[in-house]
Write an enzyme that holds these catalytic residues in place. Structure first.
Site, PDB file in Angstrom:
ATOM      1  N   TRP A 137      -2.643  -2.825  -1.688  1.00  0.00           N
ATOM      2  CA  TRP A 137      -2.172  -4.188  -1.907  1.00  0.00           C
ATOM      3  C   TRP A 137      -2.908  -5.016  -0.865  1.00  0.00           C
ATOM      4  O   TRP A 137      -2.659  -4.883   0.332  1.00  0.00           O
ATOM      5  CB  TRP A 137      -0.659  -4.230  -1.709  1.00  0.00           C
ATOM      6  CG  TRP A 137      -0.007  -5.506  -2.077  1.00  0.00           C
ATOM      7  CD1 TRP A 137       0.322  -5.923  -3.338  1.00  0.00           C
ATOM      8  CD2 TRP A 137       0.425  -6.536  -1.189  1.00  0.00           C
ATOM      9  NE1 TRP A 137       0.936  -7.155  -3.271  1.00  0.00           N
ATOM     10  CE2 TRP A 137       1.017  -7.549  -1.972  1.00  0.00           C
ATOM     11  CE3 TRP A 137       0.392  -6.710   0.197  1.00  0.00           C
ATOM     12  CZ2 TRP A 137       1.554  -8.710  -1.430  1.00  0.00           C
ATOM     13  CZ3 TRP A 137       0.924  -7.866   0.746  1.00  0.00           C
ATOM     14  CH2 TRP A 137       1.500  -8.848  -0.068  1.00  0.00           C
ATOM     15  N   HIS A 170      19.796 -36.180  -3.654  1.00  0.00           N
ATOM     16  CA  HIS A 170      18.982 -36.391  -2.450  1.00  0.00           C
ATOM     17  C   HIS A 170      17.529 -35.975  -2.688  1.00  0.00           C
ATOM     18  O   HIS A 170      16.805 -35.701  -1.742  1.00  0.00           O
ATOM     19  CB  HIS A 170      19.569 -35.617  -1.273  1.00  0.00           C
ATOM     20  CG  HIS A 170      20.955 -36.054  -0.932  1.00  0.00           C
ATOM     21  ND1 HIS A 170      21.230 -37.308  -0.420  1.00  0.00           N
ATOM     22  CD2 HIS A 170      22.147 -35.441  -1.068  1.00  0.00           C
ATOM     23  CE1 HIS A 170      22.530 -37.431  -0.238  1.00  0.00           C
ATOM     24  NE2 HIS A 170      23.114 -36.309  -0.639  1.00  0.00           N
ATOM     25  N   GLU A 219       9.310 -15.042 -10.042  1.00  0.00           N
ATOM     26  CA  GLU A 219       8.647 -13.754  -9.773  1.00  0.00           C
ATOM     27  C   GLU A 219       8.048 -13.140 -11.033  1.00  0.00           C
ATOM     28  O   GLU A 219       6.937 -12.637 -11.016  1.00  0.00           O
ATOM     29  CB  GLU A 219       9.671 -12.728  -9.253  1.00  0.00           C
ATOM     30  CG  GLU A 219       9.985 -12.779  -7.793  1.00  0.00           C
ATOM     31  CD  GLU A 219      10.976 -11.695  -7.393  1.00  0.00           C
ATOM     32  OE1 GLU A 219      10.659 -10.948  -6.478  1.00  0.00           O
ATOM     33  OE2 GLU A 219      12.073 -11.589  -8.005  1.00  0.00           O
ATOM     34  N   LYS A 259       6.785  -4.175  -4.073  1.00  0.00           N
ATOM     35  CA  LYS A 259       8.195  -3.797  -4.016  1.00  0.00           C
ATOM     36  C   LYS A 259       8.670  -3.626  -2.579  1.00  0.00           C
ATOM     37  O   LYS A 259       9.758  -4.024  -2.209  1.00  0.00           O
ATOM     38  CB  LYS A 259       8.383  -2.497  -4.805  1.00  0.00           C
ATOM     39  CG  LYS A 259       9.798  -1.966  -4.811  1.00  0.00           C
ATOM     40  CD  LYS A 259      10.656  -2.780  -5.730  1.00  0.00           C
ATOM     41  CE  LYS A 259      12.099  -2.368  -5.718  1.00  0.00           C
ATOM     42  NZ  LYS A 259      12.942  -3.472  -6.220  1.00  0.00           N
ATOM     43  N   ARG A 308       5.614  -0.046  -6.104  1.00  0.00           N
ATOM     44  CA  ARG A 308       5.539  -0.862  -4.887  1.00  0.00           C
ATOM     45  C   ARG A 308       4.614  -2.065  -5.065  1.00  0.00           C
ATOM     46  O   ARG A 308       4.658  -2.994  -4.270  1.00  0.00           O
ATOM     47  CB  ARG A 308       5.018  -0.009  -3.722  1.00  0.00           C
ATOM     48  CG  ARG A 308       5.972   1.081  -3.308  1.00  0.00           C
ATOM     49  CD  ARG A 308       5.260   2.163  -2.526  1.00  0.00           C
ATOM     50  NE  ARG A 308       4.929   1.765  -1.177  1.00  0.00           N
ATOM     51  CZ  ARG A 308       5.636   2.083  -0.105  1.00  0.00           C
ATOM     52  NH1 ARG A 308       6.722   2.807  -0.232  1.00  0.00           N
ATOM     53  NH2 ARG A 308       5.269   1.729   1.094  1.00  0.00           N
ATOM     54  N   CYS A 312       0.819  -1.209   0.000  1.00  0.00           N
ATOM     55  CA  CYS A 312       0.000   0.000   0.000  1.00  0.00           C
ATOM     56  C   CYS A 312       0.858   1.267   0.000  1.00  0.00           C
ATOM     57  O   CYS A 312       1.903   1.318   0.642  1.00  0.00           O
ATOM     58  CB  CYS A 312      -0.878   0.043   1.241  1.00  0.00           C
ATOM     59  SG  CYS A 312      -1.989  -1.349   1.358  1.00  0.00           S
ATOM     60  N   GLU A 358      18.704 -17.198  -6.245  1.00  0.00           N
ATOM     61  CA  GLU A 358      18.270 -15.890  -6.739  1.00  0.00           C
ATOM     62  C   GLU A 358      17.822 -15.990  -8.204  1.00  0.00           C
ATOM     63  O   GLU A 358      16.837 -15.364  -8.599  1.00  0.00           O
ATOM     64  CB  GLU A 358      19.419 -14.870  -6.569  1.00  0.00           C
ATOM     65  CG  GLU A 358      19.188 -13.500  -7.169  1.00  0.00           C
ATOM     66  CD  GLU A 358      18.013 -12.714  -6.585  1.00  0.00           C
ATOM     67  OE1 GLU A 358      17.399 -13.163  -5.610  1.00  0.00           O
ATOM     68  OE2 GLU A 358      17.692 -11.657  -7.162  1.00  0.00           O
ATOM     69  N   ASN A 393      -1.812   2.290   5.423  1.00  0.00           N
ATOM     70  CA  ASN A 393      -0.839   1.255   5.076  1.00  0.00           C
ATOM     71  C   ASN A 393      -0.492   0.554   6.377  1.00  0.00           C
ATOM     72  O   ASN A 393      -0.108   1.208   7.346  1.00  0.00           O
ATOM     73  CB  ASN A 393       0.408   1.922   4.460  1.00  0.00           C
ATOM     74  CG  ASN A 393       1.556   0.949   4.251  1.00  0.00           C
ATOM     75  OD1 ASN A 393       1.360  -0.266   4.261  1.00  0.00           O
ATOM     76  ND2 ASN A 393       2.748   1.486   4.071  1.00  0.00           N
ATOM     77  N   GLY A 394      -0.634  -0.775   6.396  1.00  0.00           N
ATOM     78  CA  GLY A 394      -0.309  -1.507   7.619  1.00  0.00           C
ATOM     79  C   GLY A 394      -1.395  -2.525   7.921  1.00  0.00           C
ATOM     80  O   GLY A 394      -2.262  -2.793   7.087  1.00  0.00           O
ATOM     81  N   LYS A 418      14.112 -14.971  -9.411  1.00  0.00           N
ATOM     82  CA  LYS A 418      13.842 -14.001 -10.477  1.00  0.00           C
ATOM     83  C   LYS A 418      12.893 -14.595 -11.500  1.00  0.00           C
ATOM     84  O   LYS A 418      11.937 -13.964 -11.929  1.00  0.00           O
ATOM     85  CB  LYS A 418      15.140 -13.565 -11.196  1.00  0.00           C
ATOM     86  CG  LYS A 418      16.056 -12.653 -10.426  1.00  0.00           C
ATOM     87  CD  LYS A 418      15.622 -11.212 -10.374  1.00  0.00           C
ATOM     88  CE  LYS A 418      14.778 -10.904  -9.183  1.00  0.00           C
ATOM     89  NZ  LYS A 418      15.371 -10.698  -7.902  1.00  0.00           N
TER      90      LYS A 418
HETATM   91  C1  G6P Z   1       9.906  -7.705  -1.708  1.00  0.00           C
HETATM   92  C2  G6P Z   1      10.481  -7.294  -3.045  1.00  0.00           C
HETATM   93  C3  G6P Z   1      11.835  -7.950  -3.260  1.00  0.00           C
HETATM   94  C4  G6P Z   1      12.756  -7.647  -2.088  1.00  0.00           C
HETATM   95  C5  G6P Z   1      12.118  -8.005  -0.748  1.00  0.00           C
HETATM   96  C6  G6P Z   1      12.930  -7.459   0.415  1.00  0.00           C
HETATM   97  O1  G6P Z   1       9.605  -9.055  -1.724  1.00  0.00           O
HETATM   98  O2  G6P Z   1       9.604  -7.661  -4.091  1.00  0.00           O
HETATM   99  O3  G6P Z   1      12.399  -7.467  -4.449  1.00  0.00           O
HETATM  100  O4  G6P Z   1      13.916  -8.400  -2.244  1.00  0.00           O
HETATM  101  O5  G6P Z   1      10.823  -7.413  -0.655  1.00  0.00           O
HETATM  102  O6  G6P Z   1      12.909  -6.063   0.358  1.00  0.00           O
HETATM  103  P1  G6P Z   1      14.024  -5.132   0.963  1.00  0.00           P
HETATM  104  O7  G6P Z   1      13.571  -3.724   0.649  1.00  0.00           O
HETATM  105  O8  G6P Z   1      14.057  -5.410   2.434  1.00  0.00           O
HETATM  106  O9  G6P Z   1      15.307  -5.470   0.289  1.00  0.00           O
END
Ligand code: G6P
Length: 605
Positions: A74, A501, A485, A600, A27, A2, A478, A99-100, A482
């Site tokens: 969100w 395993h 996501e 985000k 975000r 949010c 990672e 937001n929260g 990616k």
């Molecule tokens: C969300 C974002 C990711 C990010 C993660 C941690 O999931 O989509 O891209 O890695 O938060 O965020 P931060 O701001 O703590 O790195």
């Protein structure tokens, strides 16, 4: 997650609010809305579509007013439907954006219902609106103060009242909120970036603060109701900014910005000392023997990658913890610990809470590695290293990750120096390697055409396996993150030695296996693991350093990266995996910068 924009302006506030919402789009959100006070009425429009659709709706409804609140939502409580979109009203009088998460919302809802309040949404926010309404006796500041006293959980809110047309009240507890002052008005938002178009001076609210924007006056009071002066900061426009330019997506732009982002991050280093806020005295980290790193998502993988560096260069026991797990575990004190919070935004609720938990358990030495200098984690930590990635808009983190790796590598060298484990001449060698990183990154980026050819072969798959060993195991994780996501392909990262395993059972010619293969000491082990895949008819896609001697062949597609780059090799390999995920997602036609359901900046638990 949010996002809030609100304020009081000298002129129609709608354009500022909508521009702010557009700047918060990165975000992630699933609905949005805006409300203004117009001719004695609170009027709003809300949509399940994008902010540009909201803009058209606001125009069609002829919204026009000096005071307003706006929001990107969100969903947490209640589906993304119009009734749940903010601003949330109580009667026609009170409008709230939030937001929260209000943790005691069910009990509050029940008591408000008993008092005759009707609920039109499933949101926890509606209890705030009704509570403010219930406490309103002509002074909206007092009503918000009394209402927020009853709230448990996290919130940043902006509230306006039909009967006080030039006033907006903000309050924060656990979620970020910043005041922005511009020549045309005073605003509130979830981050400074949202207000970059209309404000030049900013004040971050502290936990428990309330702010009263009354016309162009701003008064802040703390949790006890005492007037307080909070530090004002000027807005710093990042050179690595938020214009898309010639790129198709922000993610693509941000991938290609990595050489510059890394160079800028390195440019901040003076005398090999990355701890720039409140500089530790020489030797202040000399007795550190344990490292506890906290992070979520990509930032957690940066921490995991760095474990190997801390062990090798500093000879400290290093562990990376997922913040949302660590914060609810028993903290076992290991003595002489440095806690490192790794976060792009510096506002991620779980990492912030994990950091505070570690502090509450007596861990005093804390450092934040963040990309946002004024963030909550930076303020919460004893030291901070600010990465210079510039604003990252794509939800999937790329340049923030590689600059975090650079920061963590530097920190490992600094601790290694202070502990006498890294000599001055070794430090110079590592600094030279770091300095060569931007060019090496450009070399990897130049492999884009080959990576696009891989993407053609992979984009119709529904599963993929990523393998790596040592510091490249987190890079496999990672790479898988990616891909899932942004392309929605199910992908898993594994340490290659674990193949037999379990995951080997999944290997068929329909399960592509992507391998990150540096020319390091584990290469011959990795080669055996690749043979295991080939022997089962699996198809390998290998990112190999040019000096590995690995070759393409039947069932083996190979992209040759530059020669082994030493311990910094993970920083190069991950860039190739970012590009791979990006091009696969392009071919699948997904919403790359705003993948479904993701945000985000995750400022709620
Ligand atoms: C969300 C974002 C990711 C990010 C993660 C941690 O999931 O989509 O891209 O890695 O938060 O965020 P931060 O701001 O703590 O790195």
């Amino acid at each position: 997650m949010c996002g809030i924009v609100a304020g009081v302006s000298r002129r129609n506030i709608i354009p500022s609010l909508l521009e702010g919402l557009k700047r918060l789009e990165y975000r992630g959100y699933d609905s949005c809305g805006v409300a203004v006070l117009q001719r004695g009425e609170a009027r709003r429009v809300r949509t399940l579509s994008r902010v540009c659709a909201l803009e058209a709706d606001a125009r069609a409804a002829e919204l026009d007013g000096l005071t307003g609140v706006a929001h990107t939502r969100w969903a947490t409580h209640g589906m993304p439907v119009i009734d749940n979109a903010h601003p949330i009203f109580s009667g026609e009088q009170i409008a709230v954006v939030h937001n929260g998460i209000i943790e005691n919302h069910e009990a509050l809802r029940q008591s408000l219902t008993e008092k005759g309040y009707e609920f039109n949404s499933q949101t926890d926010t509606e209890v705030i609106a009704h509570l403010v309404h219930e406490h309103y006796c002509g002074d909206i500041l007092a009503a918000v103060r009394n209402a927020t006293r009853l709230l448990q959980g996290a919130y940043a809110i902006a509230v306006m009242c039909r009967d006080e047309p030039n006033r907006v009240i903000g309050a924060r507890q656990g979620s970020p909120l910043v005041v922005g002052i511009g020549k045309d008005g005073v605003f509130l938002a979830s981050d400074t970036f949202a207000l970059a178009g209309c404000a030049s001076r900013f004040i971050y609210l502290e936990e428990g603060d309330l702010v009263d924007i009354n016309g162009l006056d701003v008064q802040i009071c703390d949790a006890q109701g005492q007037a307080v002066a909070r530090r004002e900061i000027a807005f710093v426009q990042h050179a690595l900014g938020t214009e898309l330019g010639a790129y198709r997506h922000f993610m693509q732009k941000e991938i290609f910005e990595q050489p510059v982002a890394v160079a800028r991050t390195l440019a901040t280093i003076v005398d090999l000392d990355p701890l720039q806020v409140g500089m530790p005295r020489e030797g202040e980290l000399a007795d550190v023997s344990n490292l506890l790193m906290l992070g979520c998502g990509t930032s957690y993988y940066a921490a995991l990658t760095a474990c190997g560096w801390f062990e090798r260069f500093a000879n400290v026991a290093a562990r990376a913890e997922i913040s949302s797990e660590y914060r609810y575990r028993e903290h076992v004190s290991q003595g002489n610990t440095l806690v490192v919070a790794v976060s792009q935004s510096g506002e991620t609720a779980d990492t912030l809470a994990a950091l505070r938990y570690a502090q509450s358990m007596g861990e005093e030495r804390t450092v934040a590695i963040c990309n946002v200098a004024a963030s909550a984690m930076v303020r919460q930590s004893r030291w901070a290293f600010i990465t210079e990635a510039g604003a990252e808009v794509g939800v999937a983190s790329t340049k923030a990750f590689t600059t975090q790796l650079v920061a963590l590598f530097l920190l490992a060298i600094v601790i290694g120096r202070q502990r006498g484990r890294v000599s001055q001449s070794e430090a110079v060698v590592y600094m030279r390697q770091l300095a060569a990183l931007p060019d090496a990154l450009r070399n990897v980026l130049a492999r884009e055409p080959e990576i696009m050819a891989w993407a053609e072969e992979l984009y119709q798959k529904e599963h993929a396996l990523f393998l790596g060993r040592g510091t490249h195991y987190p890079i496999a994780l990672e790479g898988a993150l990616k891909l899932k996501e942004i392309s929605y392909i199910h992908a898993e990262g594994y340490p290659a030695g674990e193949l037999k395993h379990g995951p080997l059972a999944l290997v068929t010619d329909a399960m592509p296996v992507i391998v990150t293969a540096p020319n390091d000491v584990l290469l011959h082990k990795l080669k055996s693991n690749m043979e295991e895949v080939r022997a089962r008819g699996g198809r390998l896609f290998v990112l190999a350093d040019s000096d590995t001697g690995l070759k393409s062949g039947p069932g083996v597609r190979l992209i040759r990266l530059p020669a082994w780059f030493g311990p910094l090799s993970p920083v190069l390999h991950v860039v190739a995996l970012q590009l791979l995920a990006y091009h696969v997602a392009c071919l699948r036609g997904t919403d790359i910068d705003k993948p479904r359901n993701l945000a985000k900046s995750v400022t709620v638990e």
